[in-house]
Design a protein around this motif. Structure first.
Motif, PDB file in Angstrom:
ATOM      1  N   ASN A   1      24.731 -36.096   5.668  1.00 42.38           N
ATOM      2  CA  ASN A   1      26.449 -35.886   5.140  1.00 42.38           C
ATOM      3  C   ASN A   1      26.217 -34.473   4.899  1.00 42.38           C
ATOM      4  OD1 ASN A   1      27.358 -38.355   3.604  1.00 42.38           O
ATOM      5  ND2 ASN A   1      25.240 -38.240   2.450  1.00 42.38           N
ATOM      6  N   GLY A   2      27.382 -33.514   4.913  1.00 44.94           N
ATOM      7  CA  GLY A   2      27.891 -32.087   4.631  1.00 44.94           C
ATOM      8  C   GLY A   2      27.843 -31.288   6.137  1.00 44.94           C
ATOM      9  N   TYR A   3      28.091 -32.185   6.946  1.00 42.10           N
ATOM     10  CA  TYR A   3      28.480 -31.421   8.476  1.00 42.10           C
ATOM     11  C   TYR A   3      29.866 -32.331   9.289  1.00 42.10           C
ATOM     12  CZ  TYR A   3      23.853 -30.861   7.974  1.00 42.10           C
ATOM     13  OH  TYR A   3      21.715 -30.416   7.659  1.00 42.10           O
ATOM     14  N   THR A   4      30.263 -30.726   9.728  1.00 39.38           N
ATOM     15  CA  THR A   4      31.702 -31.253  11.065  1.00 39.38           C
ATOM     16  C   THR A   4      31.164 -30.306  12.343  1.00 39.38           C
ATOM     17  OG1 THR A   4      32.620 -29.762   9.641  1.00 39.38           O
ATOM     18  CG2 THR A   4      33.013 -31.747   8.187  1.00 39.38           C
ATOM     19  N   ILE A   5      31.911 -31.188  13.164  1.00 34.35           N
ATOM     20  CA  ILE A   5      31.679 -30.462  14.269  1.00 34.35           C
ATOM     21  C   ILE A   5      33.417 -30.435  14.989  1.00 34.35           C
ATOM     22  CG2 ILE A   5      31.760 -32.419  15.015  1.00 34.35           C
ATOM     23  CD1 ILE A   5      29.632 -31.199  17.082  1.00 34.35           C
ATOM     24  N   ILE A   6      33.952 -28.853  15.399  1.00 29.78           N
ATOM     25  CA  ILE A   6      34.804 -28.782  16.357  1.00 29.78           C
ATOM     26  C   ILE A   6      34.308 -28.235  17.853  1.00 29.78           C
ATOM     27  CG2 ILE A   6      36.981 -27.978  14.503  1.00 29.78           C
ATOM     28  CD1 ILE A   6      35.398 -25.096  14.232  1.00 29.78           C
ATOM     29  N   GLU A   7      35.445 -28.123  18.341  1.00 32.82           N
ATOM     30  CA  GLU A   7      35.349 -27.470  19.853  1.00 32.82           C
ATOM     31  C   GLU A   7      35.040 -26.159  20.261  1.00 32.82           C
ATOM     32  OE1 GLU A   7      36.382 -29.488  24.245  1.00 32.82           O
ATOM     33  OE2 GLU A   7      37.065 -30.448  22.403  1.00 32.82           O
TER      34      GLU A   7
ATOM     35  N   MET B   1      27.044 -35.104  34.971  1.00 33.12           N
ATOM     36  CA  MET B   1      26.300 -34.287  33.506  1.00 33.12           C
ATOM     37  C   MET B   1      27.575 -33.047  32.830  1.00 33.12           C
ATOM     38  SD  MET B   1      22.868 -34.489  32.066  1.00 33.12           S
ATOM     39  CE  MET B   1      21.647 -33.926  33.435  1.00 33.12           C
ATOM     40  N   MET B   2      27.671 -32.848  31.500  1.00 29.98           N
ATOM     41  CA  MET B   2      28.691 -31.679  31.907  1.00 29.98           C
ATOM     42  C   MET B   2      28.146 -31.296  29.771  1.00 29.98           C
ATOM     43  SD  MET B   2      31.187 -34.151  30.272  1.00 29.98           S
ATOM     44  CE  MET B   2      32.596 -32.156  29.791  1.00 29.98           C
ATOM     45  N   LYS B   3      28.278 -29.546  29.996  1.00 26.02           N
ATOM     46  CA  LYS B   3      27.869 -29.237  28.818  1.00 26.02           C
ATOM     47  C   LYS B   3      29.229 -28.329  28.206  1.00 26.02           C
ATOM     48  CE  LYS B   3      23.075 -27.327  29.663  1.00 26.02           C
ATOM     49  NZ  LYS B   3      22.434 -25.623  29.544  1.00 26.02           N
ATOM     50  N   GLN B   4      28.869 -28.857  26.477  1.00 25.68           N
ATOM     51  CA  GLN B   4      29.794 -28.233  25.845  1.00 25.68           C
ATOM     52  C   GLN B   4      29.779 -28.120  24.971  1.00 25.68           C
ATOM     53  OE1 GLN B   4      32.567 -31.737  25.918  1.00 25.68           O
ATOM     54  NE2 GLN B   4      33.919 -30.405  25.702  1.00 25.68           N
ATOM     55  N   LYS B   5      30.415 -26.018  24.860  1.00 24.25           N
ATOM     56  CA  LYS B   5      30.260 -26.185  23.144  1.00 24.25           C
ATOM     57  C   LYS B   5      30.371 -26.368  21.910  1.00 24.25           C
ATOM     58  CE  LYS B   5      29.454 -21.164  25.401  1.00 24.25           C
ATOM     59  NZ  LYS B   5      30.104 -20.007  25.726  1.00 24.25           N
ATOM     60  N   PHE B   6      30.464 -25.924  21.060  1.00 24.47           N
ATOM     61  CA  PHE B   6      31.100 -26.747  19.860  1.00 24.47           C
ATOM     62  C   PHE B   6      30.437 -25.887  18.956  1.00 24.47           C
ATOM     63  CE2 PHE B   6      30.616 -30.186  21.929  1.00 24.47           C
ATOM     64  CZ  PHE B   6      31.435 -31.023  22.878  1.00 24.47           C
ATOM     65  N   GLN B   7      31.229 -25.959  17.358  1.00 24.71           N
ATOM     66  CA  GLN B   7      31.160 -25.022  15.819  1.00 24.71           C
ATOM     67  C   GLN B   7      30.707 -26.544  15.301  1.00 24.71           C
ATOM     68  OE1 GLN B   7      30.284 -21.843  15.757  1.00 24.71           O
ATOM     69  NE2 GLN B   7      30.134 -22.915  12.870  1.00 24.71           N
ATOM     70  N   ILE B   8      28.723 -26.453  14.670  1.00 19.36           N
ATOM     71  CA  ILE B   8      28.714 -27.519  14.191  1.00 19.36           C
ATOM     72  C   ILE B   8      28.574 -26.470  12.475  1.00 19.36           C
ATOM     73  CG2 ILE B   8      27.311 -29.225  12.745  1.00 19.36           C
ATOM     74  CD1 ILE B   8      26.662 -29.465  15.617  1.00 19.36           C
ATOM     75  N   ASN B   9      29.613 -26.780  11.500  1.00 13.63           N
ATOM     76  CA  ASN B   9      29.523 -26.261  10.084  1.00 13.63           C
ATOM     77  C   ASN B   9      28.608 -27.139   8.994  1.00 13.63           C
ATOM     78  OD1 ASN B   9      31.866 -24.177  10.974  1.00 13.63           O
ATOM     79  ND2 ASN B   9      33.392 -25.465  10.953  1.00 13.63           N
TER      80      ASN B   9
END
Length: 73
Positions: free
Chosen positions: A64-70, A1-9
């Motif tokens: 609708n309306g969400y974008t995710i970036i690493e 299992m892995m944990k990763q950080k993202f930014q959700i706009n």
């Protein structure tokens, strides 16, 4: 299992967080999605196997309306 950080706009309230969390956790490879209001839209996603940002975005597109970036660790 892995944990990763993202930014959700597009996250602006607790309701957004609940919807996005539920939608992400519906993905078979996502164990847990933690989304924060401070800093706004920060997300910690625990996955059974690595998913690309494109895979995650595809899951988010159910809403609708969400974008995710690493976020680079």
């Amino acid at each position: 299992m892995m944990k990763q950080k993202f930014q959700i706009n597009g996250i602006s309230c607790g309701g957004c967080i609940a919807r996005v969390k539920k939608t992400l956790e519906e993905h078979p490879n996502i164990e847990k999605a933690e989304i924060f209001l401070a800093p706004k839209g920060a997300a910690l996603i625990t996955m059974d196997e690595a998913l690309s940002v494109a895979d995650l975005q595809k899951q988010l597109d159910r809403l609708n309306g969400y974008t995710i970036i690493e976020i680079n660790q």
